[in-house]
Design an enzyme around this catalytic site. Structure first.
Site, PDB file in Angstrom:
ATOM      1  N   PRO A   2      16.602   9.536  27.227  1.00 57.86           N
ATOM      2  CA  PRO A   2      17.865  10.056  27.736  1.00 57.86           C
ATOM      3  C   PRO A   2      17.831  10.228  29.250  1.00 57.86           C
ATOM      4  O   PRO A   2      16.896  10.789  29.797  1.00 57.86           O
ATOM      5  CB  PRO A   2      17.974  11.414  27.026  1.00 57.86           C
ATOM      6  N   GLU A   3      18.866   9.709  29.916  1.00 63.12           N
ATOM      7  CA  GLU A   3      18.960   9.841  31.358  1.00 63.12           C
ATOM      8  C   GLU A   3      20.037  10.877  31.693  1.00 63.12           C
ATOM      9  O   GLU A   3      20.573  11.528  30.799  1.00 63.12           O
ATOM     10  CB  GLU A   3      19.256   8.477  31.980  1.00 63.12           C
ATOM     11  N   HIS A  90      10.307  16.684  12.375  1.00 61.11           N
ATOM     12  CA  HIS A  90      10.494  16.640  13.824  1.00 61.11           C
ATOM     13  C   HIS A  90      11.518  17.645  14.345  1.00 61.11           C
ATOM     14  O   HIS A  90      11.865  17.601  15.534  1.00 61.11           O
ATOM     15  CB  HIS A  90      10.872  15.234  14.300  1.00 61.11           C
ATOM     16  N   ARG A 109       8.674  12.226  19.257  1.00 57.20           N
ATOM     17  CA  ARG A 109       7.504  11.941  20.098  1.00 57.20           C
ATOM     18  C   ARG A 109       6.906  13.197  20.748  1.00 57.20           C
ATOM     19  O   ARG A 109       5.847  13.114  21.372  1.00 57.20           O
ATOM     20  CB  ARG A 109       7.887  10.929  21.185  1.00 57.20           C
ATOM     21  N   LYS A 150      10.758   3.504  55.627  1.00 52.87           N
ATOM     22  CA  LYS A 150      10.038   3.454  54.358  1.00 52.87           C
ATOM     23  C   LYS A 150       9.898   2.002  53.887  1.00 52.87           C
ATOM     24  O   LYS A 150      10.829   1.199  53.989  1.00 52.87           O
ATOM     25  CB  LYS A 150      10.785   4.251  53.284  1.00 52.87           C
TER      26      LYS A 150
END
Length: 274
Positions: A2-3, A90, A109, A150
């Site tokens: 998930p972002e 879970h 996980r 950079k």
């Protein structure tokens, strides 16, 4: 994984069910996720939930006593359920409300997190985060200052949470495509107009994803169980060797910073080095 849009979608989904409710119990079925689950979370029992905030990919449930900090990790998800529904495999944490409902955290996980922060104390996981991408603090001027001289490639630069939070792998590839910038371009070589365009596209891509419910991933569903829909509009991510939707060239794929990266060589030409 998930972002930011997926996490924001979760925040928007759970807020109407949690805000203003009182925590009756916190049931913890595993001692450790990414980090040990602190006993201090039990201080929140009996507390009224004041707000649900997001910082980067962390969700924060605020009470007068303290804050529960949640990270979904690689495969975590949240559901609002009736208290009577039994836990399944879970299901690691339940935040039980006094109205007969609960917030259930599932994480196959176990790479997510439940943490605790005292009132007025910023947790260490939040201490070094850059600005939120959808705020005015993330601007072309700020980007230019951070990028000056950079040599880091731009894809890795915009995924650095110390620079800006929440621009994960999917949305980094998509934003760079929309800005017509090759992901391997040294960030210090970007021109002002490119920086302005990239900052603008990052905001647009994330805003669109939030409106559409996040990106459909195999491990992600919204609070109501429905998947996100932004995946239907991905231009490059996950489309290696397929035709570019703009120019019909083949989409390229390569690992950059150990993350699969996708781009179109024609739409996003790599600048020539002198």
């Amino acid at each position: 994984m998930p972002e930011l849009p997926e996490v924001e979608t979760s925040r928007l989904g759970i807020t109407p069910h949690l805000q203003g409710q009182t925590i009756k119990a916190i049931t913890v079925r595993t001692e450790k996720l990414r980090w040990p689950i602190p006993q201090e979370l039990q201080k929140l029992v009996g507390q009224r939930i004041q707000s649900i905030r997001r910082r980067a990919k962390y969700l924060m449930i605020d009470t007068p006593e303290g804050t529960a900090i949640i990270h979904l990790g690689m495969s975590g998800s949240l559901r609002i359920l009736d208290e009577a529904i039994p836990s399944a495999k879970h299901d690691h944490v339940d935040l039980v409300l006094d109205n007969g409902r609960l917030l259930r955290y599932n994480d196959p996980r176990k790479f997510g997190a439940w943490l605790y922060s005292e009132v007025g104390v910023s947790h260490e996981v939040l201490a070094k985060l850059g600005p939120e991408p959808l705020t005015d603090a993330f601007s072309a001027d700020y980007f230019s200052e951070k990028a000056e001289n950079k040599k880091t490639v731009v894809k890795q630069f915009i995924m650095n949470n110390a620079v800006v939070v929440g621009v994960g792998n999917i949305y980094a590839s998509e934003s760079l495509f929309m800005a017509k910038i090759h992901p391997k371009t040294p960030v210090g070589k970007l021109k002002p107009k490119q920086i302005q365009r990239l900052v603008s596209e990052i905001k647009k891509v994330l805003e669109t994803a939030i409106k559409q419910g996040g990106t459909t991933l195999k491990d992600f569903n919204q609070v109501d169980g429905k998947p996100g829909y932004f995946a239907q509009e991905l231009h490059v991510y996950g489309r290696a060797n397929k035709l570019c939707l703009i120019c019909k060239s083949l989409i390229q794929e390569e690992k950059i910073g150990q993350r699969n990266t996708f781009w179109c060589d024609k739409c996003q030409p790599l600048p020539k080095t002198k």
